[in-house]
Design a protein around this motif. Structure first.
Motif, PDB file in Angstrom:
ATOM      1  N   PRO A  17      -8.098   3.114  -1.050  1.00 41.82           N
ATOM      2  CA  PRO A  17      -9.220   4.067  -1.007  1.00 41.82           C
ATOM      3  C   PRO A  17      -8.985   5.334  -1.827  1.00 41.82           C
ATOM      4  CG  PRO A  17      -8.710   3.264   1.196  1.00 41.82           C
ATOM      5  CD  PRO A  17      -7.631   2.757   0.289  1.00 41.82           C
ATOM      6  N   PHE A  18      -7.741   5.640  -2.137  1.00 42.63           N
ATOM      7  CA  PHE A  18      -7.419   6.849  -2.897  1.00 42.63           C
ATOM      8  C   PHE A  18      -7.418   6.620  -4.405  1.00 42.63           C
ATOM      9  CE2 PHE A  18      -5.314   7.175   1.232  1.00 42.63           C
ATOM     10  CZ  PHE A  18      -5.896   8.332   1.703  1.00 42.63           C
ATOM     11  N   PHE A  19      -7.466   5.365  -4.843  1.00 41.16           N
ATOM     12  CA  PHE A  19      -7.428   5.064  -6.271  1.00 41.16           C
ATOM     13  C   PHE A  19      -8.727   5.519  -6.928  1.00 41.16           C
ATOM     14  CE2 PHE A  19      -4.676   0.987  -5.663  1.00 41.16           C
ATOM     15  CZ  PHE A  19      -3.626   1.767  -5.216  1.00 41.16           C
ATOM     16  N   PRO A  20      -8.630   6.091  -8.123  1.00 39.77           N
ATOM     17  CA  PRO A  20      -9.865   6.440  -8.836  1.00 39.77           C
ATOM     18  C   PRO A  20     -10.568   5.162  -9.307  1.00 39.77           C
ATOM     19  CG  PRO A  20      -7.948   6.830 -10.219  1.00 39.77           C
ATOM     20  CD  PRO A  20      -7.430   6.422  -8.873  1.00 39.77           C
ATOM     21  N   LYS A  21     -11.853   5.285  -9.495  1.00 41.07           N
ATOM     22  CA  LYS A  21     -12.617   4.143 -10.003  1.00 41.07           C
ATOM     23  C   LYS A  21     -12.222   3.877 -11.446  1.00 41.07           C
ATOM     24  CE  LYS A  21     -15.140   3.804  -6.307  1.00 41.07           C
ATOM     25  NZ  LYS A  21     -14.308   3.365  -5.230  1.00 41.07           N
ATOM     26  N   SER A  22     -12.184   2.622 -11.808  1.00 34.93           N
ATOM     27  CA  SER A  22     -11.852   2.236 -13.173  1.00 34.93           C
ATOM     28  C   SER A  22     -13.100   2.341 -14.031  1.00 34.93           C
ATOM     29  CB  SER A  22     -11.315   0.800 -13.186  1.00 34.93           C
ATOM     30  OG  SER A  22     -10.965   0.438 -14.486  1.00 34.93           O
ATOM     31  N   GLY A  71      -4.386  15.065  -9.095  1.00 35.75           N
ATOM     32  CA  GLY A  71      -4.177  15.294  -7.663  1.00 35.75           C
ATOM     33  C   GLY A  71      -4.296  14.051  -6.804  1.00 35.75           C
ATOM     34  N   ILE A  72      -4.244  12.893  -7.414  1.00 36.01           N
ATOM     35  CA  ILE A  72      -4.428  11.648  -6.659  1.00 36.01           C
ATOM     36  C   ILE A  72      -3.252  11.395  -5.722  1.00 36.01           C
ATOM     37  CG2 ILE A  72      -4.598   9.137  -6.898  1.00 36.01           C
ATOM     38  CD1 ILE A  72      -6.319   9.796  -9.453  1.00 36.01           C
TER      39      ILE A  72
END
Length: 80
Positions: A17-22, A71-72
């Motif tokens: 859930p913390f991963f940025p969208k590709s 900041g991920i």
């Protein structure tokens, strides 16, 4: 090297859930790259000393740098 670190399915499910969208082309395998980043940090290695099982050291560094700047990793730690 048999003592490599690999994130489990349960750990990946908690982190996803913390991963940025590709955007555009898909990212290199998140499990492989994140496991490599953790391995490097845990063992105090230079990026170039990463075992080849984690992929190119440049990929590990670039992901760590980009996600750190955004900041991920901080959000992951706070969220866990």
């Amino acid at each position: 090297m048999s003592d490599l670190f690999w994130l489990t399915d349960a750990q990946m499910a908690r982190l996803e859930p913390f991963f940025p969208k590709s955007h555009g082309k898909p990212r290199v395998d998140d499990r492989r790259v994140l496991s490599g980043i953790i391995f490097i940090n845990r063992n105090g290695l230079r990026w170039r000393d990463a075992p080849s099982a984690y992929g190119p050291h440049k990929t590990l560094y670039n992901r760590w740098k980009r996600w750190s700047d955004r900041g991920i990793f901080t959000r992951m730690m706070a969220g866990l």
